[in-house]
Design a protein around this motif. Structure first.
Motif, PDB file in Angstrom:
ATOM      1  N   PRO A   1      86.373  67.950  -2.366  1.00 21.63           N
ATOM      2  CA  PRO A   1      85.451  66.970  -1.788  1.00 21.63           C
ATOM      3  C   PRO A   1      84.161  67.620  -1.315  1.00 21.63           C
ATOM      4  N   GLU A   2      83.052  66.993  -1.665  1.00 20.32           N
ATOM      5  CA  GLU A   2      81.738  67.442  -1.221  1.00 20.32           C
ATOM      6  C   GLU A   2      80.982  66.255  -0.656  1.00 20.32           C
ATOM      7  N   ILE A   3      80.231  66.512   0.404  1.00 22.94           N
ATOM      8  CA  ILE A   3      79.390  65.503   1.039  1.00 22.94           C
ATOM      9  C   ILE A   3      77.941  65.878   0.776  1.00 22.94           C
ATOM     10  N   TYR A   4      77.111  64.891   0.505  1.00 21.67           N
ATOM     11  CA  TYR A   4      75.704  65.173   0.235  1.00 21.67           C
ATOM     12  C   TYR A   4      75.112  65.966   1.396  1.00 21.67           C
ATOM     13  N   SER A   5      74.224  66.891   1.069  1.00 21.88           N
ATOM     14  CA  SER A   5      73.726  67.854   2.050  1.00 21.88           C
ATOM     15  C   SER A   5      72.650  67.294   2.973  1.00 21.88           C
ATOM     16  N   SER A   6      72.553  65.990   3.077  1.00 18.08           N
ATOM     17  CA  SER A   6      71.589  65.358   3.977  1.00 18.08           C
ATOM     18  C   SER A   6      72.099  65.407   5.417  1.00 18.08           C
ATOM     19  N   ARG A   7      71.177  65.259   6.353  1.00 20.40           N
ATOM     20  CA  ARG A   7      71.533  65.253   7.776  1.00 20.40           C
ATOM     21  C   ARG A   7      71.159  63.904   8.365  1.00 20.40           C
ATOM     22  N   ASN A   8      72.161  63.075   8.591  1.00 19.36           N
ATOM     23  CA  ASN A   8      71.937  61.753   9.165  1.00 19.36           C
ATOM     24  C   ASN A   8      73.261  61.227   9.706  1.00 19.36           C
ATOM     25  N   LYS A   9      73.251  60.018  10.240  1.00 22.60           N
ATOM     26  CA  LYS A   9      74.446  59.460  10.873  1.00 22.60           C
ATOM     27  C   LYS A   9      75.611  59.347   9.899  1.00 22.60           C
ATOM     28  N   LEU A  10      75.328  58.913   8.676  1.00 20.49           N
ATOM     29  CA  LEU A  10      76.407  58.730   7.710  1.00 20.49           C
ATOM     30  C   LEU A  10      77.059  60.061   7.345  1.00 20.49           C
ATOM     31  N   SER A  11      76.241  61.080   7.079  1.00 21.70           N
ATOM     32  CA  SER A  11      76.805  62.383   6.725  1.00 21.70           C
ATOM     33  C   SER A  11      77.618  62.966   7.874  1.00 21.70           C
ATOM     34  N   SER A  12      77.119  62.808   9.095  1.00 20.76           N
ATOM     35  CA  SER A  12      77.863  63.306  10.259  1.00 20.76           C
ATOM     36  C   SER A  12      79.194  62.585  10.405  1.00 20.76           C
ATOM     37  N   ALA A  13      79.179  61.271  10.200  1.00 20.24           N
ATOM     38  CA  ALA A  13      80.419  60.499  10.310  1.00 20.24           C
ATOM     39  C   ALA A  13      81.415  60.891   9.226  1.00 20.24           C
TER      40      ALA A  13
END
Length: 426
Positions: A322-334
């Protein structure tokens, strides 16, 4: 058996609810959707490609499921350039489909020219100075777009391009996102390219592509669940179509199944303040046309109101990392709260439907579990599976079926995404 048990435990540990109120989604929830979309493909020529009946049937299935769950659902027609390959491409005596494929949006033509090997992987004119007028150029797969490569070769006088793919990636080089390439462009497997060069080096080779490009229309599906104040919108989405080569169950019936189960669970939960929206995009495999059309239809106020977009594309890989997009925002943090040890995948690449939202200034995140990347030993230790094996060997192939994709991985990613959406909407 012990190895299988350890791998299963590792997969089950990929994600866990970050809060007691997070939706619970299991493999038994998503498996019927994967099987249903496999059935759609089987009943429609083996695929769910945009512009063909399988994509229409997929949209019908999505609408039915979401309306039953209580969402407000609408279809959004999208017109896009459809590449119709009217007969198999020909290169000398190579076997169509097994040795050679036409790149989508290839120029049509029947040309004969001297086979010219260009060993550089560059894209500029300096890499093709040896090309002479009328040559059929044989070149490695380059790190630039087919449109740029074909335009450069045409300027140098080349009549056709044969690009060489590695054995594991063939026929994946057969996709161009830019309609109307100026010359015939075909992908060759590495063994076929070697045979062709050995037998026809600096000798004439005939290349034939019989294809047309014409407008076709297919539907996006957009669903909404109003929030208690609705001043902001959080959206999740993924593409509903497959490539023409197969049923596309990991790519991307897994994303569709995850979104449908998210939709059912979120509709049954207490409403948050923000409005939730789900998008199922058509013609992604042709060039991201569905999501781009949707974003273009948003006025300035609606773009500002859209606080975030979460993309689910290939979330059921059989050898998942699993990989999460490397952006920094509320959705990525959650998401990172809910997926243990997830890696990062670049979010600035224009390779999936998040790109249209990113370009519109909307915060984006997403989940991806893998395609042709090989799993490392460290990744195997964390997530189970097979080290050294591809995460999804069936990517863009006929074997991307419900038997290949993982319902367990899909469910875990769906649960993480649903929990993240519920958190940001509160």
């Amino acid at each position: 058996m012990r190895r299988l048990l350890l791998a299963t435990v590792a997969v089950l540990a990929l994600a866990a609810p970050a809060a007691a109120q997070d939706p619970q989604i299991t493999a038994a929830d998503v498996a019927p959707h994967l099987q249903a979309l496999q059935g759609v493909a089987s009943a429609n020529g083996g695929n769910r490609a945009a512009g063909l009946p399988g994509a229409n049937a997929t949209a019908d299935y999505i609408v039915t499921q979401l309306e039953q769950a209580g969402w407000q659902v609408r279809r959004q027609p999208v017109t896009f350039p459809y590449f119709d390959l009217r007969s198999p491409p020909r290169v000398h005596t190579l076997r169509p489909g097994r040795d050679v494929v036409a790149v989508r949006y290839s120029g049509a033509g029947d040309v004969t020219g001297r086979l010219r090997l260009v060993e550089s992987e560059g894209c500029g004119r300096e890499s093709f100075r040896a090309v002479r007028r009328g040559d059929v150029v044989l070149a490695p797969f380059a790190a630039c777009t087919f449109s740029r490569l074909a335009a450069t070769i045409k300027r140098e006088g080349g009549a056709a391009l044969l690009t060489i793919a590695s054995e594991q990636s063939f026929p994946l080089t057969s996709v161009s996102f830019v309609p109307g390439l100026p010359i015939p462009v075909l992908g060759l497997s590495d063994p076929a390219a070697r045979r062709l060069y050995a037998s026809r080096r600096n000798r004439p080779v005939r290349v034939t592509v019989d294809a047309t490009i014409a407008p076709r229309t297919a539907d996006n599906v957009v669903a909404e669940l109003p929030g208690t104040d609705g001043r902001s919108v959080f959206m999740a989405g993924g593409h509903l179509d497959s490539v023409i080569e197969g049923p596309g169950i990991n790519d991307n019936a897994s994303g569709v199944a995850a979104l449908l189960e998210m939709g059912e669970k979120l509709a049954a939960a207490p409403r948050g303040r923000s409005t939730l929206r789900l998008g199922f995009w058509t013609a992604e495999e042709h060039g991201l046309f569905g999501s781009r059309h949707y974003v273009k239809t948003l006025d300035a106020a609606e773009r500002k109101r859209t606080a975030g977009y979460l993309n689910l594309d290939m979330v059921g890989s059989p050898n998942a990392v699993p990989e999460i997009y490397s952006s920094r925002n509320k959705l990525s943090s959650a998401l990172r709260k809910r997926i243990r040890g997830a890696g990062s995948t670049p979010f600035r690449r224009a390779d999936s439907d998040h790109d249209a939202f990113r370009r519109a200034g909307i915060a984006v995140s997403g989940i991806y579990t893998g395609g042709l990347e090989s799993k490392t030993r460290e990744q195997r230790r964390r997530f189970g599976g097979r080290a050294g094996a591809l995460r999804d060997r069936c990517y863009h192939r006929a074997c991307d079926t419900a038997d290949s994709a993982s319902a367990t991985v899909t469910a875990r990613m769906a649960a993480a995404a649903a929990g993240a959406m519920a958190e940001v909407a509160r």
